[in-house]
Design an enzyme around this catalytic site. Structure first.
Site, PDB file in Angstrom:
ATOM      1  N   CYS A 114      28.914  37.690  37.747  1.00  0.00           N
ATOM      2  CA  CYS A 114      30.291  38.143  37.972  1.00  0.00           C
ATOM      3  C   CYS A 114      30.421  39.163  39.102  1.00  0.00           C
ATOM      4  CB  CYS A 114      30.875  38.719  36.680  1.00  0.00           C
ATOM      5  SG  CYS A 114      30.816  37.570  35.294  1.00  0.00           S
ATOM      6  N   HIS A 247      36.782  43.347  38.160  1.00  0.00           N
ATOM      7  CA  HIS A 247      36.390  42.044  37.624  1.00  0.00           C
ATOM      8  C   HIS A 247      37.289  41.699  36.447  1.00  0.00           C
ATOM      9  CE1 HIS A 247      34.260  38.731  36.005  1.00  0.00           C
ATOM     10  NE2 HIS A 247      33.702  39.396  35.007  1.00  0.00           N
ATOM     11  N   ASN A 277      38.073  34.724  32.502  1.00  0.00           N
ATOM     12  CA  ASN A 277      36.975  35.272  33.292  1.00  0.00           C
ATOM     13  C   ASN A 277      36.356  34.137  34.099  1.00  0.00           C
ATOM     14  OD1 ASN A 277      34.597  36.336  34.290  1.00  0.00           O
ATOM     15  ND2 ASN A 277      33.934  37.249  32.362  1.00  0.00           N
TER      16      ASN A 277
END
Length: 320
Positions: A114, A247, A277
């Site tokens: 990520c 994020h 996500n």
């Protein structure tokens, strides 16, 4: 002195949004209330069986090149951040290069989960500032749904697929003002896909596994600290930042970071509710959304930050 600036942005989301209720209809043991309360996620996008990571990367890249008013032939560096490449090798960046119809540009993947896009942006900036390259295509692209266990409701409801891209070019004016990145491999077991291919067979577990509470604590701490570090590098205060793009993992994580940094939600770009996500794609997807809807404008200071399995974490402070 050579600097680097973002010249264009683009993104791609596959198909139609898949809501929490849609997941229930598909057989996932969950509910809209359960997912929304714990994560803030209402929907995500899931690639079909025929969609590859490079497909998403290509569309996002074409939009970024169009935004930059630049031809693909002008790009001399391609970096794709991804955890879900088309093949073990060649790199997804090489597939993207071929599909853009260009040859010769340096092309490789970055694997920092990520944090991947932030890592890739930092790497591209170093190449440009060295003078060796002038125009870079930096992409975060994922088909993360391929590594989810759809019987594990604690993880499968969190993630989605997508891609975001930027064109970074040499400039005589500073664009990237500060950057920092770190890793702590001792934390690998907290968030990982603990499997591999060996002798043509899957060895271990091929699905994402996560200790949600540990990830939450680490993410809030790491992203808060690195945001302060980047501002200090640039000689500014947090209140001087126009937009924070963290994020997009979980709305509770994002809100906790905002509270620690004393940044109101009116200055935080949030897309996790719509996208879920998307790992390495989450930051560039959010950046593109905010540029295209007019919130982020030229001359504003934007702080990008990511944290992911590894653990890896990083941040880039830029003037858009």
């Amino acid at each position: 002195m050579i600097f680097s600036r973002i010249a264009g942005v683009g993104s791609c989301l596959p198909g139609a949004p898949v809501t929490n209720d849609d997941l229930v209809q598909r057989g996932v043991d969950t509910s809209d209330e359960w997912v929304t309360e714990r994560t803030g996620i209402k929907s995500r996008y899931l690639a079909d069986d025929h969609c590859r990571t490079s497909d998403l990367a290509l569309e996002a890249s074409q939009k970024a090149l169009e935004s930059a008013k630049m031809a693909a032939e002008e790009i001399d560096l391609i970096i794709v951040a991804t955890t879900t490449p088309d093949y073990i090798f060649p790199s997804t960046a090489c597939f993207l290069q071929a599909r853009l119809g260009v040859k010769g540009a340096m092309a490789f993947d970055v694997q920092a989960v990520c944090s991947g896009f932030v890592y890739a942006l930092i790497v591209a900036e170093k190449f440009i500032r060295s003078g060796s390259h002038k125009k870079a295509l930096v992409v975060g692209a994922e088909t993360f749904s391929r590594i989810l266990d759809w019987k594990d409701r604690g993880t499968c409801v969190l993630f989605g697929d997508g891609a975001g891209a930027v064109v970074l070019e040499a400039s005589d004016k500073p664009g990237i003002l500060a950057a920092a990145a770190y890793a702590d491999g001792s934390q690998a077991a907290v968030l990982s896909v603990p499997g591999a291919v060996h002798g043509g067979k899957v060895v271990g577990d091929p699905f994402l596994r996560m200790d949600g509470q540990a990830v939450f604590k680490f993410a809030v701490h790491a992203l808060s600290e690195i945001a302060v570090e980047c501002c200090a590098q640039a000689g500014i205060q947090m209140q001087d930042v126009d937009w924070l793009i963290p994020h997009q993992a979980n709305l509770r994580i994002i809100n906790s970071i905002g509270k620690k940094l004393k940044i109101g939600t009116d200055k935080i770009i949030i897309t996790v509710d719509r996208h879920g996500n998307t790992s390495a794609a989450s930051v560039p997807l959010a950046l593109d959304a905010a540029v295209r809807d007019g919130r982020i404008r030229r001359g504003q200071k934007v702080l990008l930050e990511g944290v992911g399995g590894g653990f890896t974490w990083g941040a880039v402070l830029l003037e858009f």
